[in-house]
Design an enzyme around this catalytic site. Structure first.
Site, PDB file in Angstrom:
ATOM      1  N   CYS A 103       2.665  -4.937   6.960  1.00 18.62           N
ATOM      2  CA  CYS A 103       2.380  -4.751   5.537  1.00 18.62           C
ATOM      3  C   CYS A 103       3.549  -4.058   4.839  1.00 18.62           C
ATOM      4  O   CYS A 103       4.437  -3.503   5.487  1.00 18.62           O
ATOM      5  CB  CYS A 103       1.105  -3.942   5.352  1.00 18.62           C
ATOM      6  SG  CYS A 103      -0.396  -4.872   5.739  1.00 18.62           S
ATOM      7  N   HIS A 155       0.814  -1.213   0.000  1.00 20.27           N
ATOM      8  CA  HIS A 155       0.000   0.000   0.000  1.00 20.27           C
ATOM      9  C   HIS A 155       0.851   1.269   0.000  1.00 20.27           C
ATOM     10  O   HIS A 155       2.055   1.257   0.262  1.00 20.27           O
ATOM     11  CB  HIS A 155      -0.961   0.005   1.202  1.00 20.27           C
ATOM     12  CG  HIS A 155      -0.283   0.069   2.545  1.00 20.27           C
ATOM     13  ND1 HIS A 155       0.049   1.255   3.167  1.00 20.27           N
ATOM     14  CD2 HIS A 155       0.100  -0.909   3.408  1.00 20.27           C
ATOM     15  CE1 HIS A 155       0.607   1.013   4.341  1.00 20.27           C
ATOM     16  NE2 HIS A 155       0.661  -0.301   4.510  1.00 20.27           N
TER      17      HIS A 155
END
Length: 535
Positions: A446, A427
């Site tokens: 992440c 992301h």
């Protein structure tokens, strides 16, 4: 070293063929009789897949027959075992000697059955190690959640039965990376035998314009490492500056040309440490899927990078941030398939972050983390002022938390999804300054991308005539929008401290999470040893 291998191999094969001749005198049309079957069954666990293989094929021998094909299989197995150490596997000398002795000693049909069973057992163990890795990743570190493709014993035996001795040559990964790592392993072993890279460099900052004996030591070590041409200059000149930069690039360091504490620490790492990293890299390469995908995404955590690879060529690359080096935040290693991206994403706060980070703040101040919405089980926003947060524990907290789409959203303006049980994805991030750091381990697990928009354009190029215009048209709506990828893309989250770049250059990275150290220790414990090296 290669000449030693050839001589040793010739001796082993000569012994193997002598044993083959001995067995040929014993093998007869009675090889399928009851005595042979009983011996195979006796030396094979009843419930094993090897036993099932022999029951299925009517106890037909695949090793001890008299045909050229049977002899080729035996010789190929002995040769492969004698070269096991070239792949970074344990030396198999004792196993080879034992097999040859058993073949030489075979005098009866029962002896042949016992040899048949033993050859199959050794072959299956070797085939499994070379095809899928010697170790089980999940037994080493809880971040190694990779699912490894393992063929059953029956599959290996059937493939050998079908393809003959040629199957042994197909067991190791048939990748450019694996071949290059094996070549580097031999080069490093020769280097270690010769004493390595010479004297280390004192831990003092050295930069352009400096002179003196420490500069000479720096130059000498870089010359021996191959990062610059020999020179007698005692000064930190332009040539040395470029040599330092070349070293820094090859080791994932900021290429500022200054030999500071971090650069010298990596420069002083002994050659044997790099050899261990290559051993581990070979094992890791065996864990990866054989079919990576013609187009795939490769995230090397130790390199803090994310790449798009098309037909073996890197077509896009960006800096990345990985999980912080704490037990609950380290990024795991696994492979999955990217299915879609979300433009203008909401951030649905993971339960672990809610209970560990946000609940204590809410207990102290109900209006804390005001940029995050608190929602009930039906998705309705909760009035903070009407809730006594002190009544809840981490287990009993009944609410979810969500940050709506915005430029300040924790996920930035786009996320890339390959749905998995670890809740890991790629992301954007509003924290752009982190990408200027040399070591980029800051996230909750992440992978954050420095150039998420460009990453999106590259993915959309396969399905949109003008991917940039399409992306921004959706982005400008401000609405959370899911965009499916027409061509799903395999994603491989890897951790490689030694690898070979696209131009054949050897790259080394720091063991950020200490995982490679654990793998090396496990390999050592299982019998892998560095040739003629202590420690």
């Amino acid at each position: 070293m290669l000449s030693v291998f050839r001589t040793r191999t010739s001796i082993l094969l000569a012994a193997c063929f002598a044993a083959t001749a001995s067995m040929a005198n014993t093998t007869s049309e009675h090889a399928h009789n009851t005595a042979f079957q009983m011996a195979v069954a006796e030396h094979t666990p009843r419930e094993s897949q090897i036993a099932e293989f022999y029951r299925t094929n009517g106890f037909s021998p695949i090793w001890v027959g008299e045909s050229d094909e049977h002899m080729q299989r035996r010789a190929a197995l002995i040769l492969a075992l004698s070269h096991a150490h070239l792949h970074g596997l344990p030396q198999a000398d004792a196993t080879v000697s034992s097999l040859i002795q058993k073949m030489q000693d075979a005098r009866s049909t029962r002896d042949l059955g016992a040899v048949e069973a033993e050859l199959s057992r050794v072959f299956v163990d070797f085939a499994d190690a070379l095809y899928s890795g010697f170790l089980r990743p999940g037994n080493i570190d809880d971040g190694l959640v990779r699912s490894v493709d393992r063929r059953s014993a029956a599959e290996h035996l059937n493939a050998l039965n079908t393809h003959g001795a040629a199957y042994l040559a197909q067991l190791a990964p048939q990748t450019r990376q694996y071949r290059a790592l094996m070549k580097q392993k031999l080069a490093l072993q020769d280097l270690v035998d010769q004493g390595g890279w010479g004297a280390t460099v004192p831990e003092t900052k050295l930069e352009y314009g400096d002179t003196g004996p420490n500069v000479v030591k720096l130059r000498n070590r870089l010359v021996l490492m191959g990062y610059m041409k020999p020179s007698a200059s005692p000064s930190f000149d332009a040539a040395l500056l470029e040599g330092v930069r070349a070293f820094q690039i090859a080791h994932g360091l900021e290429p500022d040309g200054v030999a500071g504490k971090g650069t010298i620490a990596e420069l002083n790492r002994p050659a044997v440490d790099r050899l261990k990293a290559v051993y581990v890299a070979l094992e890791r390469e065996r864990w990866l899927p054989r079919d990576r995908g013609a187009r795939h995404i490769l995230v090397n955590q130790t390199d803090f990078s994310a790449k798009i690879v098309d037909d073996g060529q890197v077509t896009f690359e960006t800096r990345a941030v990985i999980g912080k080096n704490t037990h609950d935040r380290r990024s795991p290693e696994f492979s999955d398939v990217m299915e879609h991206m979300v433009i203008n994403p909401s951030w649905y706060v993971p339960r672990s972050i809610i209970t560990k980070e946000y609940l204590p703040k809410l207990k102290a101040n109900p209006n804390a983390v005001g940029h995050i919405q608190i929602t009930d089980s039906r998705g309705r926003q909760v009035n903070r002022g009407a809730v006594d947060f002190n009544q809840f524990t981490a287990r009993s907290f009944p609410f979810a938390m969500r940050q709506p789409p915005s430029k300040s959203n924790a996920l930035g303006l786009v996320k890339f999804m390959f749905p998995n049980k670890y809740n890991i994805y790629l992301h954007d991030t509003p924290q752009k300054s982190l990408f200027a750091r040399e070591v980029r381990a800051f996230s909750h697990g992440c992978i954050r991308l420095a150039q998420p928009f460009e990453f999106a354009y590259a993915l959309l190029a396969k399905q949109e005539e003008d991917p940039k215009a399409f992306f921004h048209r959706v982005l400008n709506t401000g609405k959370e929008t899911k965009v499916d990828l027409e061509q799903k893309v395999p994603v491989h989250l890897i951790y490689r401290t030694a690898y070979v770049g696209p131009k054949g250059e050897v790259q080394y990275r720091r063991d950020v999470y200490g995982r490679d150290r654990k793998i090396w220790e496990a390999l050592q414990k299982a019998g892998v040893a560095l040739p003629d090296v202590q420690g």
